[in-house]
Design an enzyme around this catalytic site. Structure first.
Site, short mmCIF file in Angstrom:
data_model
loop_
_atom_site.label_atom_id
_atom_site.label_comp_id
_atom_site.label_asym_id
_atom_site.label_seq_id
_atom_site.Cartn_x
_atom_site.Cartn_y
_atom_site.Cartn_z
N TRP A 32 0.83 -1.21 0.00
CA TRP A 32 0.00 0.00 0.00
C TRP A 32 0.87 1.25 0.00
O TRP A 32 2.04 1.21 0.41
CB TRP A 32 -0.94 0.02 1.22
CG TRP A 32 -0.25 -0.03 2.56
CD1 TRP A 32 0.10 -1.14 3.26
CD2 TRP A 32 0.20 1.08 3.37
NE1 TRP A 32 0.72 -0.80 4.44
CE2 TRP A 32 0.79 0.56 4.54
CE3 TRP A 32 0.14 2.48 3.21
CZ2 TRP A 32 1.32 1.37 5.55
CZ3 TRP A 32 0.68 3.28 4.22
CH2 TRP A 32 1.26 2.73 5.36
N GLU A 75 5.92 9.67 14.21
CA GLU A 75 6.29 9.01 12.95
C GLU A 75 7.05 9.96 12.03
O GLU A 75 7.99 9.56 11.35
CB GLU A 75 5.03 8.51 12.22
CG GLU A 75 4.32 7.35 12.89
CD GLU A 75 5.08 6.02 12.77
OE1 GLU A 75 6.02 5.93 11.96
OE2 GLU A 75 4.73 5.09 13.50
N GLU A 113 8.73 2.83 6.80
CA GLU A 113 8.30 3.74 7.87
C GLU A 113 7.83 5.09 7.32
O GLU A 113 6.92 5.71 7.87
CB GLU A 113 9.44 3.97 8.86
CG GLU A 113 9.73 2.78 9.77
CD GLU A 113 8.71 2.65 10.89
OE1 GLU A 113 7.96 3.61 11.15
OE2 GLU A 113 8.64 1.57 11.49
N GLU A 166 9.52 -0.81 18.37
CA GLU A 166 8.60 -1.26 17.32
C GLU A 166 7.40 -1.97 17.95
O GLU A 166 6.28 -1.85 17.48
CB GLU A 166 9.31 -2.18 16.33
CG GLU A 166 10.41 -1.50 15.53
CD GLU A 166 9.88 -0.53 14.48
OE1 GLU A 166 8.86 -0.80 13.85
OE2 GLU A 166 10.52 0.52 14.30
N ASP A 198 2.69 -3.05 9.86
CA ASP A 198 4.11 -2.81 9.50
C ASP A 198 4.99 -2.88 10.75
O ASP A 198 6.05 -3.50 10.76
CB ASP A 198 4.29 -1.39 8.92
CG ASP A 198 4.08 -1.33 7.42
OD1 ASP A 198 3.67 -2.34 6.82
OD2 ASP A 198 4.33 -0.24 6.84
FE LIG Z 1 8.36 1.54 13.49
FE LIG Z 2 6.17 3.70 12.13
#
Ligand SMILES: [Fe+2]
Ligand SMILES: [Fe+2]
Length: 330
Positions: A32, A75, A113, A166, A198
């Site tokens: 995606w 992020e 990421e 993570e 992810d």
């Molecule tokens: Fe991550």
């Molecule tokens: Fe991330």
């Protein structure tokens, strides 16, 4: 070459196979891109669907919108994380196009990421709930302020850090997805669900790479784990600032705790998960330092669980945040 760098070099064939298994091909059908997850305003149909996205977002609580904004800001500070990873000899990409499996992983990980902040920003822009300029200023401050991963450039320690981190982002994004779904926001639900998936793959890479390190150098790995636990896993966005609130990160964390998106109990669970994944209690260290480290990390989850249960939740006033637009109807 340091012992750590030698160990990391010796496990490269397994790391190569692991990276190949975990990474998704950019061109594969199931892959995606952020654009797939929001309506396309260039078409009449997409333009109309933006209204749907906006009315779904109007149903979200201010608290959930704020935590989403904080996650998006975290992020978007991705340059700091790639820089941090590449500071560690044995894992680093020395030319920018190195062929080593660690370097290939670090670039592909960053590339995956990058989509997270982009997808969340697109949603935030269309949702009408988020003051995008304030969020963008916070991102600029955060990247400029930097991020200290507190590993003293030890590559084992950064693998511990990424395993924890993570796993933590996986929990946080999946919980936002769940709460957004419960509130009827299908767009935010889907975005955070995909982002969380992810993070789950990334967590699996780091935990499995960590397991290889524990197998090759148990004493060294135990000491690194104990060191990171003593220093506490730093939160990637702890230096966030929006130009007005000096305690912004503490307020954001408290809000995430308050609505159950990310809590101190989760931190303890991640500690236990890593201890189990790396069979910490079953290892037979050969050195005093290794034995001490083992005792320390094995005792930590119980100690932290007690602290977490004594923790008193604090109300965080919405006025402390600059990230909200006025909620619909007010
Ligand atoms: Fe991550
Ligand atoms: Fe991330």
């Amino acid at each position: 070459m340091s012992v750590q760098a030698e160990v990391l070099l010796s496990i490269e064939p397994e790391v190569d196979a692991l990276a190949t298994e975990i990474l998704r091909d950019v061109e594969e059908d199931a892959n995606w891109q952020p654009t797939d997850l929001v309506p396309d305003p260039a078409t009449d149909e997409g333009y109309a669907r933006i209204q749907t996205l906006k009315s779904e977002a109007a149903e979200l609580s201010n608290q959930l919108v704020l935590v989403t904004a904080g996650n998006l800001i975290t992020e978007e500070a991705l340059p700091s994380y790639q820089t941090a990873f590449n500071r560690h000899i044995g894992l680093n990409d020395q030319t920018g196009v190195d062929d080593s499996p660690w370097a290939r992983w670090s670039r592909a990980w960053t590339a995956e990421e990058k989509r997270h902040g982009s997808a969340m920003s697109l949603w935030a822009r269309f949702s009408g709930r988020i003051n995008m300029r304030a969020v963008e200023s916070t991102i600029q401050h955060l990247i400029g302020n930097g991020f200290d991963v507190k590993t003293d450039n030890d590559p084992y320690e950064v693998l511990v850090f990424t395993s924890f981190q993570e796993q933590a982002t996986l929990v946080s994004h999946k919980n936002v997805a769940k709460q957004a779904g419960e509130a009827g926001d299908s767009h935010l639900q889907k975005i955070c669900d995909l982002v969380g998936t992810d993070e789950a793959r990334h967590a699996r890479f780091y935990k499995t790479a960590g397991r290889l390190v524990f197998r090759a150098d148990p004493d060294g790995a135990l000491v690194a784990l104990a060191n990171m636990m003593k220093k506490k896993i730093s939160m990637p966005a702890e230096r966030m600032y929006d130009g007005s609130n000096p305690n912004l990160f503490a307020d954001f964390s408290e809000m995430a705790q308050q609505i159950g998106v990310y809590t101190s109990e989760k931190y303890v669970e991640i500690m236990e998960l890593c201890n189990q994944y790396w069979s910490v209690e079953k290892l037979i260290p050969q050195t005093d330092a290794g034995r001490k480290a083992q005792d320390f990390v094995a005792s930590l989850p119980d100690r932290y669980r007690k602290l977490a249960s004594r923790r008193k939740p604090k109300e965080v006033p919405l006025a402390r945040f600059s990230w909200l637009t006025q909620p619909a109807g007010t």
